[in-house]
Design a protein around this motif. Sequence first.
Motif, PDB file in Angstrom:
ATOM      1  N   LEU A   1      73.418  78.650  68.154  1.00 35.21           N
ATOM      2  CA  LEU A   1      72.840  79.299  66.980  1.00 35.21           C
ATOM      3  C   LEU A   1      71.693  78.508  66.353  1.00 35.21           C
ATOM      4  CD1 LEU A   1      75.969  80.711  65.087  1.00 35.21           C
ATOM      5  CD2 LEU A   1      74.596  81.739  66.909  1.00 35.21           C
ATOM      6  N   TRP A   2      71.543  77.259  66.748  1.00 28.08           N
ATOM      7  CA  TRP A   2      70.502  76.443  66.126  1.00 28.08           C
ATOM      8  C   TRP A   2      69.104  77.045  66.269  1.00 28.08           C
ATOM      9  CZ3 TRP A   2      69.670  71.060  64.353  1.00 28.08           C
ATOM     10  CH2 TRP A   2      70.784  70.579  63.660  1.00 28.08           C
ATOM     11  N   PRO A   3      68.658  77.459  67.445  1.00 31.19           N
ATOM     12  CA  PRO A   3      67.298  77.997  67.548  1.00 31.19           C
ATOM     13  C   PRO A   3      67.076  79.247  66.697  1.00 31.19           C
ATOM     14  CG  PRO A   3      68.164  77.452  69.712  1.00 31.19           C
ATOM     15  CD  PRO A   3      69.316  77.389  68.761  1.00 31.19           C
ATOM     16  N   THR A   4      68.126  80.031  66.490  1.00 32.31           N
ATOM     17  CA  THR A   4      67.993  81.273  65.724  1.00 32.31           C
ATOM     18  C   THR A   4      68.074  81.035  64.228  1.00 32.31           C
ATOM     19  OG1 THR A   4      68.998  82.525  67.540  1.00 32.31           O
ATOM     20  CG2 THR A   4      68.941  83.591  65.381  1.00 32.31           C
ATOM     21  N   VAL A   5      69.075  80.272  63.804  1.00 33.70           N
ATOM     22  CA  VAL A   5      69.293  80.052  62.378  1.00 33.70           C
ATOM     23  C   VAL A   5      68.362  78.982  61.827  1.00 33.70           C
ATOM     24  CG1 VAL A   5      71.013  79.397  60.645  1.00 33.70           C
ATOM     25  CG2 VAL A   5      71.697  80.802  62.594  1.00 33.70           C
ATOM     26  N   MET A   6      68.097  77.958  62.617  1.00 34.75           N
ATOM     27  CA  MET A   6      67.283  76.835  62.138  1.00 34.75           C
ATOM     28  C   MET A   6      66.212  76.466  63.159  1.00 34.75           C
ATOM     29  SD  MET A   6      70.080  74.381  60.379  1.00 34.75           S
ATOM     30  CE  MET A   6      70.750  74.024  61.974  1.00 34.75           C
ATOM     31  N   PRO A   7      65.235  77.320  63.354  1.00 33.23           N
ATOM     32  CA  PRO A   7      64.194  76.999  64.333  1.00 33.23           C
ATOM     33  C   PRO A   7      63.400  75.746  63.977  1.00 33.23           C
ATOM     34  CG  PRO A   7      63.572  78.900  62.980  1.00 33.23           C
ATOM     35  CD  PRO A   7      65.009  78.614  62.698  1.00 33.23           C
TER      36      PRO A   7
ATOM     37  N   LYS B   1      64.474  72.899  62.297  1.00 32.90           N
ATOM     38  CA  LYS B   1      65.235  71.700  62.629  1.00 32.90           C
ATOM     39  C   LYS B   1      65.384  71.545  64.140  1.00 32.90           C
ATOM     40  CE  LYS B   1      67.910  71.070  58.373  1.00 32.90           C
ATOM     41  NZ  LYS B   1      69.258  70.988  57.758  1.00 32.90           N
ATOM     42  N   THR B   2      65.466  72.674  64.834  1.00 29.55           N
ATOM     43  CA  THR B   2      65.582  72.614  66.286  1.00 29.55           C
ATOM     44  C   THR B   2      64.324  72.019  66.905  1.00 29.55           C
ATOM     45  OG1 THR B   2      67.039  74.554  66.292  1.00 29.55           O
ATOM     46  CG2 THR B   2      65.962  73.986  68.365  1.00 29.55           C
ATOM     47  N   ARG B   3      63.158  72.436  66.400  1.00 25.15           N
ATOM     48  CA  ARG B   3      61.905  71.931  66.949  1.00 25.15           C
ATOM     49  C   ARG B   3      61.616  70.491  66.528  1.00 25.15           C
ATOM     50  NH1 ARG B   3      59.967  77.083  65.294  1.00 25.15           N
ATOM     51  NH2 ARG B   3      59.020  76.103  63.469  1.00 25.15           N
ATOM     52  N   SER B   4      61.920  70.166  65.272  1.00 23.90           N
ATOM     53  CA  SER B   4      61.526  68.852  64.761  1.00 23.90           C
ATOM     54  C   SER B   4      62.441  67.732  65.227  1.00 23.90           C
ATOM     55  CB  SER B   4      61.486  68.870  63.227  1.00 23.90           C
ATOM     56  OG  SER B   4      62.792  69.045  62.687  1.00 23.90           O
ATOM     57  N   LEU B   5      63.723  68.029  65.411  1.00 20.77           N
ATOM     58  CA  LEU B   5      64.664  66.962  65.759  1.00 20.77           C
ATOM     59  C   LEU B   5      65.676  67.390  66.808  1.00 20.77           C
ATOM     60  CD1 LEU B   5      65.063  64.036  64.854  1.00 20.77           C
ATOM     61  CD2 LEU B   5      66.793  64.823  63.230  1.00 20.77           C
ATOM     62  N   GLY B   6      66.270  68.543  66.625  1.00 20.52           N
ATOM     63  CA  GLY B   6      67.273  69.019  67.574  1.00 20.52           C
ATOM     64  C   GLY B   6      68.676  68.618  67.175  1.00 20.52           C
ATOM     65  N   ARG B   7      69.634  69.401  67.642  1.00 25.89           N
ATOM     66  CA  ARG B   7      71.024  69.211  67.252  1.00 25.89           C
ATOM     67  C   ARG B   7      71.588  67.878  67.723  1.00 25.89           C
ATOM     68  NH1 ARG B   7      76.114  70.454  69.535  1.00 25.89           N
ATOM     69  NH2 ARG B   7      77.691  71.264  68.045  1.00 25.89           N
ATOM     70  N   ASP B   8      71.361  67.507  68.976  1.00 24.59           N
ATOM     71  CA  ASP B   8      71.945  66.278  69.507  1.00 24.59           C
ATOM     72  C   ASP B   8      71.447  65.052  68.740  1.00 24.59           C
ATOM     73  OD1 ASP B   8      73.335  67.738  71.372  1.00 24.59           O
ATOM     74  OD2 ASP B   8      71.971  67.300  73.029  1.00 24.59           O
ATOM     75  N   ARG B   9      70.146  64.990  68.491  1.00 27.32           N
ATOM     76  CA  ARG B   9      69.606  63.839  67.763  1.00 27.32           C
ATOM     77  C   ARG B   9      70.077  63.848  66.322  1.00 27.32           C
ATOM     78  NH1 ARG B   9      69.469  59.048  67.199  1.00 27.32           N
ATOM     79  NH2 ARG B   9      67.847  58.184  65.850  1.00 27.32           N
ATOM     80  N   TRP B  10      70.232  65.046  65.731  1.00 31.34           N
ATOM     81  CA  TRP B  10      70.741  65.134  64.356  1.00 31.34           C
ATOM     82  C   TRP B  10      72.139  64.517  64.278  1.00 31.34           C
ATOM     83  CZ3 TRP B  10      67.614  67.749  60.695  1.00 31.34           C
ATOM     84  CH2 TRP B  10      68.132  67.778  59.390  1.00 31.34           C
TER      85      TRP B  10
END
Length: 261
Positions: A99-105, A107-116
């Motif tokens: 859901l990250w790319p859809t809900v939080m495009p 944050k997904t582009r700037s950092l990404g879930r794994d790095r977060w």
Amino acid sequence: MGKSTEMRPNVEDMREAIHTIWHEQGSVGYLAFSGGSLFDRTKEADAFLSYMNAMRETGERVPPSVAAIQALDRHDTTRLKAAGFDYVCYSMEVWPEQLWPTVMPGKTRSLGRDRWMDCLKEAVDVFGPGKVMCNFVAGVEMAVPCAFSSPESAAAATLEGMEWCCEQGIYPKYSMWIVSGGARFGDRAAAPMEYYAKLLPGRQQLFASYDIPVPETDCPRCLTQSLEADLARLDPARFSLGPAAAFLTGHSHAAASCAAH
């Protein structure tokens, strides 16, 4: 075409506001620093440091403080700690990876879930267990069509993220998703009661199962769009540890004065 505008922290406004609030109310339970994000996360941290320095320059006692900011690398997290912040809050907002790319495009582009998630764990190394928070927007995952088979399964996914936080020594928080016009999901329905009937007991079970201290910045009258404060009253011995909660339980600030001009 867009218009680029440079914004700088106005520390004079910060000093004036803190001085006025302190002297009208007689106390400040906690300070939460928040507001916007920058592509340059080190520059964003610089702004938070400027505000904390402005707070100290007022000469007033610094209450428990939290920097609600996007996830920072270890170096900048360490700078926040050295500046005197008691807590940091690096909010994931939603847990399921798909859901990250859809809900939080963004944050997904700037950092990404794994790095977060790595930044959250590094923050625990710097601040210590219970001194790092992560907020989830409860119910927004229901806005994505066909993402879950039921409200209960959506809530279970968020509880999975909350438990991951607890396992890492991170205090999981949540705010309720409120549908607002003009937003990306402004035409979607809010999460139904079945969602919260699953989420809230599950959150209470995590609260009971993991010995993570309640942040000193939690306050029964200040938490927004959340039922955490109400549910936490079921365990007042733990919840009332923080000065914000201790002061405000059964107490109201005097009304602020308004001078006529």
